[in-house]
Design an enzyme around this catalytic site. Structure first.
Site, PDB file in Angstrom:
ATOM      1  N   ASP A 102     -52.068  -1.893  26.966  1.00  0.00           N
ATOM      2  CA  ASP A 102     -52.894  -0.788  26.461  1.00  0.00           C
ATOM      3  C   ASP A 102     -54.110  -1.214  25.629  1.00  0.00           C
ATOM      4  OD1 ASP A 102     -51.750  -1.483  23.936  1.00  0.00           O
ATOM      5  OD2 ASP A 102     -50.150  -0.007  24.153  1.00  0.00           O
ATOM      6  N   HIS A 117     -49.037  -9.404  30.205  1.00  0.00           N
ATOM      7  CA  HIS A 117     -48.931  -8.561  31.398  1.00  0.00           C
ATOM      8  C   HIS A 117     -50.263  -7.942  31.814  1.00  0.00           C
ATOM      9  CE1 HIS A 117     -44.329  -8.083  30.500  1.00  0.00           C
ATOM     10  NE2 HIS A 117     -44.650  -9.259  30.988  1.00  0.00           N
ATOM     11  N   CYS A 125     -60.735  -6.901  42.459  1.00  0.00           N
ATOM     12  CA  CYS A 125     -60.609  -6.664  43.892  1.00  0.00           C
ATOM     13  C   CYS A 125     -59.446  -7.502  44.417  1.00  0.00           C
ATOM     14  CB  CYS A 125     -61.902  -7.036  44.617  1.00  0.00           C
ATOM     15  SG  CYS A 125     -61.741  -6.899  46.408  1.00  0.00           S
ATOM     16  N   CYS A 150     -66.975  -6.239  49.013  1.00  0.00           N
ATOM     17  CA  CYS A 150     -66.308  -6.529  50.295  1.00  0.00           C
ATOM     18  C   CYS A 150     -65.522  -5.340  50.835  1.00  0.00           C
ATOM     19  CB  CYS A 150     -65.387  -7.746  50.136  1.00  0.00           C
ATOM     20  SG  CYS A 150     -63.860  -7.371  49.242  1.00  0.00           S
ATOM     21  N   GLY A 187     -40.570  -4.354  18.525  1.00  0.00           N
ATOM     22  CA  GLY A 187     -40.601  -3.242  19.480  1.00  0.00           C
ATOM     23  C   GLY A 187     -40.480  -3.649  20.931  1.00  0.00           C
ATOM     24  N   THR A 188     -39.642  -4.652  21.182  1.00  0.00           N
ATOM     25  CA  THR A 188     -39.392  -5.003  22.582  1.00  0.00           C
ATOM     26  C   THR A 188     -37.887  -5.061  22.824  1.00  0.00           C
ATOM     27  OG1 THR A 188     -39.604  -6.714  24.293  1.00  0.00           O
ATOM     28  CG2 THR A 188     -39.819  -7.452  22.012  1.00  0.00           C
ATOM     29  N   ASN A 213     -37.076  -3.534  15.026  1.00  0.00           N
ATOM     30  CA  ASN A 213     -36.815  -2.610  16.130  1.00  0.00           C
ATOM     31  C   ASN A 213     -36.041  -1.407  15.588  1.00  0.00           C
ATOM     32  OD1 ASN A 213     -35.859  -1.446  18.728  1.00  0.00           O
ATOM     33  ND2 ASN A 213     -36.552  -3.402  19.584  1.00  0.00           N
TER      34      ASN A 213
HETATM   35  P1  OAD Z   1     -39.071  -1.358  26.488  1.00  0.00           P
HETATM   36  O1  OAD Z   1     -39.369   0.074  26.764  1.00  0.00           O
HETATM   37  O2  OAD Z   1     -38.115  -2.060  27.354  1.00  0.00           O
HETATM   38  O3  OAD Z   1     -38.518  -1.475  24.983  1.00  0.00           O
HETATM   39  C1  OAD Z   1     -39.156  -0.847  23.913  1.00  0.00           C
HETATM   40  C2  OAD Z   1     -38.411  -1.260  22.646  1.00  0.00           C
HETATM   41  O4  OAD Z   1     -39.090  -0.707  21.543  1.00  0.00           O
HETATM   42  C3  OAD Z   1     -36.964  -0.776  22.564  1.00  0.00           C
HETATM   43  O5  OAD Z   1     -36.123  -1.855  22.181  1.00  0.00           O
HETATM   44  C4  OAD Z   1     -37.007   0.307  21.482  1.00  0.00           C
HETATM   45  O6  OAD Z   1     -35.801   0.357  20.727  1.00  0.00           O
HETATM   46  C5  OAD Z   1     -38.145  -0.181  20.616  1.00  0.00           C
HETATM   47  N1  OAD Z   1     -38.877   0.844  19.856  1.00  0.00           N
HETATM   48  C6  OAD Z   1     -39.188   2.119  20.226  1.00  0.00           C
HETATM   49  N2  OAD Z   1     -39.934   2.724  19.294  1.00  0.00           N
HETATM   50  C7  OAD Z   1     -40.117   1.804  18.288  1.00  0.00           C
HETATM   51  C8  OAD Z   1     -40.824   1.813  17.055  1.00  0.00           C
HETATM   52  N3  OAD Z   1     -41.523   2.889  16.620  1.00  0.00           N
HETATM   53  N4  OAD Z   1     -40.784   0.700  16.297  1.00  0.00           N
HETATM   54  C9  OAD Z   1     -40.105  -0.400  16.691  1.00  0.00           C
HETATM   55  N5  OAD Z   1     -39.423  -0.472  17.863  1.00  0.00           N
HETATM   56  C10 OAD Z   1     -39.436   0.615  18.645  1.00  0.00           C
HETATM   57  O7  OAD Z   1     -40.461  -2.111  26.430  1.00  0.00           O
HETATM   58  P2  OAD Z   1     -40.774  -3.670  26.511  1.00  0.00           P
HETATM   59  O8  OAD Z   1     -39.697  -4.472  25.883  1.00  0.00           O
HETATM   60  O9  OAD Z   1     -42.154  -3.834  26.018  1.00  0.00           O
HETATM   61  O10 OAD Z   1     -43.535  -5.141  32.123  1.00  0.00           O
HETATM   62  O11 OAD Z   1     -40.753  -3.890  28.090  1.00  0.00           O
HETATM   63  C11 OAD Z   1     -41.052  -5.159  28.577  1.00  0.00           C
HETATM   64  C12 OAD Z   1     -41.691  -5.058  29.917  1.00  0.00           C
HETATM   65  O12 OAD Z   1     -40.838  -4.313  30.792  1.00  0.00           O
HETATM   66  C13 OAD Z   1     -42.984  -4.272  29.966  1.00  0.00           C
HETATM   67  O13 OAD Z   1     -44.106  -4.996  29.523  1.00  0.00           O
HETATM   68  C14 OAD Z   1     -43.078  -3.960  31.443  1.00  0.00           C
HETATM   69  C15 OAD Z   1     -41.625  -3.685  31.822  1.00  0.00           C
HETATM   70  O14 OAD Z   1     -41.202  -4.298  32.980  1.00  0.00           O
HETATM   71  C16 OAD Z   1     -44.447  -4.998  33.117  1.00  0.00           C
HETATM   72  O15 OAD Z   1     -44.960  -3.938  33.378  1.00  0.00           O
HETATM   73  C17 OAD Z   1     -44.789  -6.268  33.833  1.00  0.00           C
END
Ligand code: OAD
Length: 248
Positions: A102, A117, A125, A150, A187-188, A213
Site C-alpha cells: 500500500d 511484495h 508490462c 507493445c 502486525g503480521t 500483534n
Molecule cells: P495477515 O492478514 O495474514 O495478518 C495480519 C496480522 O495483523 C494478524 O496476525 C492480526 O492479528 C494482526 N493485526 C490486525 N490488526 C492489527 C493491529 N491494529 N495492530 C497489530 N496487529 C494487528 O497479513 P500478513 O501477515 O501481512 O502476500 O500477510 C502476509 C502475506 O499474505 C501478504 O503480504 C500477502 C498474503 O499472501 C501477498 O500478497 C504476496
C-alpha cells in the site's frame, strides 16, 4: 507493559529493523488478509491474485486490483506508520521491511523501505517490462491497461501467488535482519514465507526480537518479548518513552 531490557537494547542500538504486515495498515482502513474482515472472506484471492487469472480472467483480475488501488489511494498512514518515522530521529539506521503493497510507510516518511511484495500503485508490462509510472503515466482505475509500446497486458507490480520475490530485495531484507540489534515483527500473521523466516535470522544473529500483534502468532513463543495490542497505540508509546529515556 514494556520491559526494561527492551529500552536498554534500544538505547545501545545503532541499527533496528521492522518487519510489517497487513496489521499495521488495519487502523488506516486497509483490510487484513486473514482477519475476520479480511480480503480472503470477500474474494477468492487465492484464485484471483495469480498469473493464471491475469491471463485467463483478465477483466475480473483488473476489477479486483483497481478496487484495491482505489482503496489505497483514499487512505492515510496511521500513528503506527508515523512512529517508525520517529525512530529515524532516535536511532542512526532504521530499516522497514514490509509485506504490504500500500505504500503507506513511504507516505508517512520512512526513508529506508524494502517492499517484499511490491507496490500496488506501480505496474509493468507483462510482455516487454515497460514501466508506465516511471514514464509519468497514471493508469485509469476502471480499465484493463495495455502497453503503449507493445500492446502487451499491463500488470500490477506486486508478487502474485506462485511467483518468486525480487531476489535483490529479499537479499537486502535478510541482510537488514542479520545485522540489526533489535528486530520488531509488527502486525503480521508470521505464516507467509520467506518473510516469516526473517525474525529467526535476526534472532540467530543476536538481535532482540519483539513482536507486536493483537493476537499471538506462531512467532510469539520465539520472541524475546510479545506485546499485545494495536500497533497504532503501542508503537507511539514506545517512541515517547524511549525519547524520554534518551533525554535523561
Ligand atoms: P495477515 O492478514 O495474514 O495478518 C495480519 C496480522 O495483523 C494478524 O496476525 C492480526 O492479528 C494482526 N493485526 C490486525 N490488526 C492489527 C493491529 N491494529 N495492530 C497489530 N496487529 C494487528 O497479513 P500478513 O501477515 O501481512 O502476500 O500477510 C502476509 C502475506 O499474505 C501478504 O503480504 C500477502 C498474503 O499472501 C501477498 O500478497 C504476496
Amino acid at each position: 507493559m514494556f520491559s526494561e531490557k527492551l529500552f536498554k537494547r534500544l538505547y545501545h542500538a545503532t541499527h533496528i529493523t521492522f518487519l510489517t504486515g497487513a496489521g499495521i495498515s488495519a487502523e488506516s482502513g486497509v483490510p487484513t488478509f486473514r482477519g475476520k474482515d479480511g480480503l480472503w472472506n470477500n474474494h477468492d484471492v487465492m484464485q484471483l491474485a495469480t498469473p493464471l487469472a491475469l491471463k485467463t480472467n483478465t477483466d475480473v483480475f483488473w476489477e479486483f486490483y483497481n478496487w484495491r488501488r482505489r482503496l489505497v489511494t483514499d487512505i492515510e498512514p496511521n500513528l503506527g506508520h508515523y512512529a517508525l518515522v520517529d525512530f529515524e530521529r532516535l536511532i542512526s539506521q532504521v530499516t522497514v521491511i514490509t509485506q504490504n503493497v500500500d505504500g503507506l510507510h513511504q507516505k508517512a516518511g520512512s526513508t529506508d523501505v524494502l517492499e517484499l511484495h511490491g507496490n500496488i500503485m506501480r505496474s509493468r508490462c507483462s510482455e516487454c517490462g515497460y514501466l508506465p509510472e516511471a514514464d509519468g503515466k497514471v493508469l485509469a482505475f476502471d480499465k484493463i491497461p495495455y502497453c503503449p509500446k507493445c500492446n502487451g497486458l499491463i500488470r500490477p507490480d506486486v508478487v502474485l501467488f506462485n511467483e518468486n520475490l525480487n531476489s535483490t530485495i529479499l537479499y537486502q531484507a535478510q541482510e537488514a535482519s542479520a545485522t540489526c540489534e533489535v528486530f520488531f515483527s509488527i502486525g503480521t500473521s508470521s505464516l507467509v514465507e520467506p518473510a516469516a523466516s526473517l525474525p529467526y535470522i535476526a534472532k540467530a544473529n543476536g538481535a532482540y526480537l519483539v513482536e507486536i500483534n493483537v493476537e499471538r502468532t506462531p512467532l510469539s513463543d520465539n520472541a524475546d518479548e510479545f506485546i499485545e495490542g494495536k500497533s497504532g497505540k503501542i508503537l507511539p508509546m514506545i517512541t515517547v518513552l524511549f525519547e524520554k529515556i534518551r533525554e535523561k
